[in-house]
Scaffold this motif. Structure first.
Motif, PDB file in Angstrom:
ATOM      1  N   ASP A   2      12.641  19.500   0.649  1.00 44.90           N
ATOM      2  CA  ASP A   2      11.323  20.127   0.685  1.00 44.90           C
ATOM      3  C   ASP A   2      10.291  19.139   0.142  1.00 44.90           C
ATOM      4  N   VAL A   3       9.035  19.350   0.522  1.00 44.26           N
ATOM      5  CA  VAL A   3       7.979  18.497  -0.019  1.00 44.26           C
ATOM      6  C   VAL A   3       7.748  18.854  -1.486  1.00 44.26           C
ATOM      7  N   HIS A 127       4.132   9.010   8.709  1.00 36.39           N
ATOM      8  CA  HIS A 127       3.764   7.923   7.800  1.00 36.39           C
ATOM      9  C   HIS A 127       3.122   8.443   6.530  1.00 36.39           C
ATOM     10  N   GLN A 128       2.542   9.623   6.596  1.00 34.03           N
ATOM     11  CA  GLN A 128       1.829  10.188   5.460  1.00 34.03           C
ATOM     12  C   GLN A 128       2.713  11.126   4.665  1.00 34.03           C
ATOM     13  N   SER A 129       3.946  11.357   5.142  1.00 32.87           N
ATOM     14  CA  SER A 129       4.870  12.245   4.444  1.00 32.87           C
ATOM     15  C   SER A 129       5.617  11.482   3.352  1.00 32.87           C
ATOM     16  N   GLU A 130       6.126  12.220   2.396  1.00 33.78           N
ATOM     17  CA  GLU A 130       6.951  11.596   1.358  1.00 33.78           C
ATOM     18  C   GLU A 130       8.205  11.015   2.009  1.00 33.78           C
ATOM     19  N   ALA A 189      -0.240   4.779   6.220  1.00 38.33           N
ATOM     20  CA  ALA A 189       0.468   3.613   6.785  1.00 38.33           C
ATOM     21  C   ALA A 189       1.608   3.163   5.894  1.00 38.33           C
ATOM     22  N   ASP A 190       2.296   4.124   5.289  1.00 40.04           N
ATOM     23  CA  ASP A 190       3.384   3.779   4.372  1.00 40.04           C
ATOM     24  C   ASP A 190       4.733   4.153   4.983  1.00 40.04           C
ATOM     25  N   ALA A 191       5.068   3.521   6.119  1.00 37.85           N
ATOM     26  CA  ALA A 191       6.365   3.755   6.756  1.00 37.85           C
ATOM     27  C   ALA A 191       6.761   2.521   7.549  1.00 37.85           C
TER      28      ALA A 191
END
Length: 238
Positions: A2-3, A127-130, A189-191
């Motif tokens: 879960d987030v 890309h914006q997900s944990e 852009a974190d992926a």
């Protein structure tokens, strides 16, 4: 997975602090610059008689465009505040908007049971997900497609980070809309590039077509040039 509560509250606070003005969110570009273009890439594969789910709909700008091409359009978002934005903007009642946590497998399954196999539009969500939640977002896409649906997924490439870094280096720091993203603890852009199609292949969801495209933003650099992000797109389906 879960987030986290931190992540959920980051998005709730971001949307609470963002006005209803079109384009107030950095990624809320006009539909003809996003879904309108993307539909031409999805159309050769999608069954247009199926409904479409805009997963991570934000203000619903793209959902309302999709509603003109499919018999039913459902925009879903993690943040209740985003869903409220979308409902206020949809003055013509062209689409339906609901809160949905894409990492909640039971909630995703219930949506699929209610609407059947659907096409899915996923624009700049993974890309914006944990990081630990990203496979679950991909799994939500696969679950909503079922056997007949097709998905269009577009995500920034890793080099988009350099574009954002460059845009942040002006004398006044990041431009306002980008600064708002950072201020709410979000990390665009974190992926890694290869992991995006990899998530879907691991689920037995083949990539039917792919390529590169600009992800259009609503913010400009100090010199007035619009900030567009290099992105990869994927058509997916069984």
């Amino acid at each position: 997975m879960d987030v986290s509560e931190r992540y959920r509250e980051s998005w709730e606070s971001y949307w609470r602090d963002t006005s209803d003005a079109p384009g107030a969110a950095i990624f809320d570009c006009a539909a003809e610059l996003a879904a309108g273009r993307h539909l031409t890439l999805l159309a050769p594969f999608a069954d247009a008689s199926l409904p479409v789910v805009d997963l991570g709909c934000g203000t619903g700008t793209q959902t309302r465009c999709l509603a003109r091409h499919f018999p039913r359009a459902i925009g879903v978002d993690l943040a209740e505040a985003a869903v409220a934005h979308a409902r206020r903007a949809d003055t013509g009642g062209t689409a339906r908007f609901e809160q949905l946590n894409a990492t909640d497998q039971d909630a995703v399954r219930r949506l699929h049971e209610r609407i059947g196999d659907a096409n899915v539009y996923l624009r700049a969500v993974i890309h914006q997900s944990e990081p630990d939640a990203r496979p679950a977002v991909a799994a939500a896409v696969a679950a909503l497609l079922g056997d007949r649906g097709r998905a269009f997924v577009v995500e920034p490439l890793s080099r988009a980070k350099q574009v954002l870094a460059h845009a942040s280096q002006g004398a006044d720091g990041p431009p306002p809309k980008l600064a708002s993203i950072f201020a709410h603890g979000l990390t665009p852009a974190d992926a890694d590039d290869a992991t995006i199609p990899g998530f879907f292949r691991d689920l037995g969801l083949p990539v039917l077509a792919s390529g590169e495209i600009d992800l259009v933003m609503t913010e400009n650099r100090a010199d007035g040039e619009r900030i567009d992000l290099p992105a990869q797109w994927l058509d997916l389906g069984r």
